[in-house]
Scaffold this motif. Structure first.
Motif, short mmCIF file in Angstrom:
data_model
loop_
_atom_site.label_atom_id
_atom_site.label_comp_id
_atom_site.label_asym_id
_atom_site.label_seq_id
_atom_site.Cartn_x
_atom_site.Cartn_y
_atom_site.Cartn_z
N TRP A 1 19.80 -6.24 0.19
CA TRP A 1 19.42 -6.96 -1.03
C TRP A 1 18.06 -6.53 -1.55
N SER A 2 17.18 -6.11 -0.68
CA SER A 2 15.84 -5.73 -1.12
C SER A 2 15.84 -4.51 -2.03
N ASN B 1 8.82 -5.59 0.35
CA ASN B 1 8.12 -6.87 0.41
C ASN B 1 8.97 -7.90 1.17
N THR B 2 8.78 -7.97 2.48
CA THR B 2 9.56 -8.86 3.33
C THR B 2 9.43 -10.32 2.91
N PHE B 3 8.30 -10.69 2.37
CA PHE B 3 8.07 -12.08 1.95
C PHE B 3 9.13 -12.54 0.95
N MET B 4 9.64 -11.63 0.14
CA MET B 4 10.66 -11.99 -0.83
C MET B 4 11.98 -12.35 -0.15
N HIS B 5 12.26 -11.74 1.01
CA HIS B 5 13.40 -12.18 1.81
C HIS B 5 13.20 -13.64 2.21
N GLY B 6 11.97 -13.98 2.57
CA GLY B 6 11.67 -15.35 2.95
C GLY B 6 11.94 -16.33 1.82
N LEU C 1 0.84 -1.19 0.00
CA LEU C 1 0.00 0.00 0.00
C LEU C 1 0.88 1.25 0.00
N GLY C 2 1.08 1.82 -1.20
CA GLY C 2 1.91 3.01 -1.30
C GLY C 2 3.40 2.74 -1.21
N VAL C 3 3.79 1.47 -1.23
CA VAL C 3 5.21 1.09 -1.25
C VAL C 3 5.41 0.09 -2.38
N ASP C 4 6.67 -0.11 -2.78
CA ASP C 4 6.94 -1.02 -3.88
C ASP C 4 7.57 -2.31 -3.39
N LEU C 5 8.06 -3.12 -4.31
CA LEU C 5 8.56 -4.44 -3.97
C LEU C 5 9.76 -4.41 -3.04
N LEU D 1 20.22 -13.14 -8.58
CA LEU D 1 19.21 -12.25 -9.15
C LEU D 1 19.14 -10.92 -8.41
N PHE D 2 19.13 -10.98 -7.08
CA PHE D 2 19.00 -9.76 -6.28
C PHE D 2 20.31 -9.33 -5.63
N SER D 3 21.43 -9.86 -6.15
CA SER D 3 22.73 -9.50 -5.59
C SER D 3 23.36 -8.32 -6.32
#
Length: 263
Positions: free
Chosen positions: A196-197, A150-155, A143-147, A245-247
């Motif tokens: 990394w996020s 998204n903490t779930f992506m750390h998971g 909500l008003g923020v981007d990926l 990918l996210f490094s």
């Protein structure tokens, strides 16, 4: 000026499952002027999800560490926004006991959802609420923020055992219950010297293309609605091909084709 009723209509337009599990990452300022302020926003979310489970992060990673190791469940404030801080204090809301990556939950099976988080020695382990979001095929609302929020992506990176995402050596933190009981929690924090996020934005377009995510509005805020199950499936595939990918800031390789990608 937005009202509770108009914000509930926004949730209906976003087609959020009222009976499911909804995790909300949020920026209060992005929503615009709301009659009644942040409490009205929380009223809209809780009323809409009254037959489901509403979850918000109540993280404390920004200040709970080996130099300040005590997380007070009742008193330690959330470091991820005013809506999360106000939500955790509401009647009926329960907070998980992880010292750096707690969540607060209200509604169906809330107690079971947060139970055992203090037994997880990483921020987003598979037995944590972040893993339970996948089990529940939850919806994640940005909500008003981007990926990047998204903490779930750390998971997903944790579960895929991407190198350098969590420390090898745990630090001893403590969860303090309201009655003063101290629970020691050895915790392997996010590591590597990088955030990394910052690079999670790279998959924004492919998420939309593959049906993992769609966008809409909540007040003035741009909203991203993510499917936790589909997100996990796609990112697992992408991380198998490229664990880094996210490094790096390098964009996606346009020559790569992922399952179902035929455009």
């Amino acid at each position: 000026m937005y009202t509770k009723e108009s914000l509930i209509r926004n949730l209906e337009q976003l087609e959020v499952d009222r009976n499911g599990t909804l995790l909300v990452h949020s920026s209060y300022k992005s929503i615009g002027e709301v009659e009644g302020g942040p409490d009205t926003i929380l009223d809209a979310l809780t009323d809409y999800m009254k037959n489901g489970l509403l979850v918000m992060p109540t993280h404390t990673w920004s200040y709970i560490d080996e130099n300040n190791p005590r997380f007070h469940v009742q008193d330690s404030p959330s470091c991820v926004g005013i809506l999360t801080e106000l939500f955790r204090k509401r009647p009926g809301v329960v907070r998980s006991l992880h010292p750096t990556h707690s969540v607060a939950a209200l509604g169906k099976d809330a107690e079971a959802f947060v139970t055992g988080n203090e037994k997880c020695d990483t921020p987003c382990g598979p037995q944590s609420p972040w893993g339970k979001l996948l089990e529940r095929k939850a919806t994640i609302m940005l909500l008003g923020v981007d990926l990047r929020r998204n903490t779930f992506m750390h998971g997903i990176e944790e579960w895929a055992n991407i190198p350098n995402r969590v420390a090898d050596r745990p630090v001893l933190l403590y969860t303090i219950l309201p009655d003063g009981t101290e629970i020691p929690v050895p915790s392997r924090r996010h590591s590597g010297g990088e955030n990394w996020s910052d690079y999670f934005w790279k998959v924004n377009d492919i998420f939309i293309k593959k049906g993992v995510m769609y966008t809409g509005r909540f007040g003035l805020a741009e909203v991203r609605i993510c499917d936790a199950d589909r997100m996990t499936s796609l990112l697992n595939q992408m991380l198998r091909i490229n664990p880094d990918l996210f490094s790096t800031i390098d964009p996606l390789d346009p020559a790569l084709e992922y399952e179902g990608d035929r455009t």
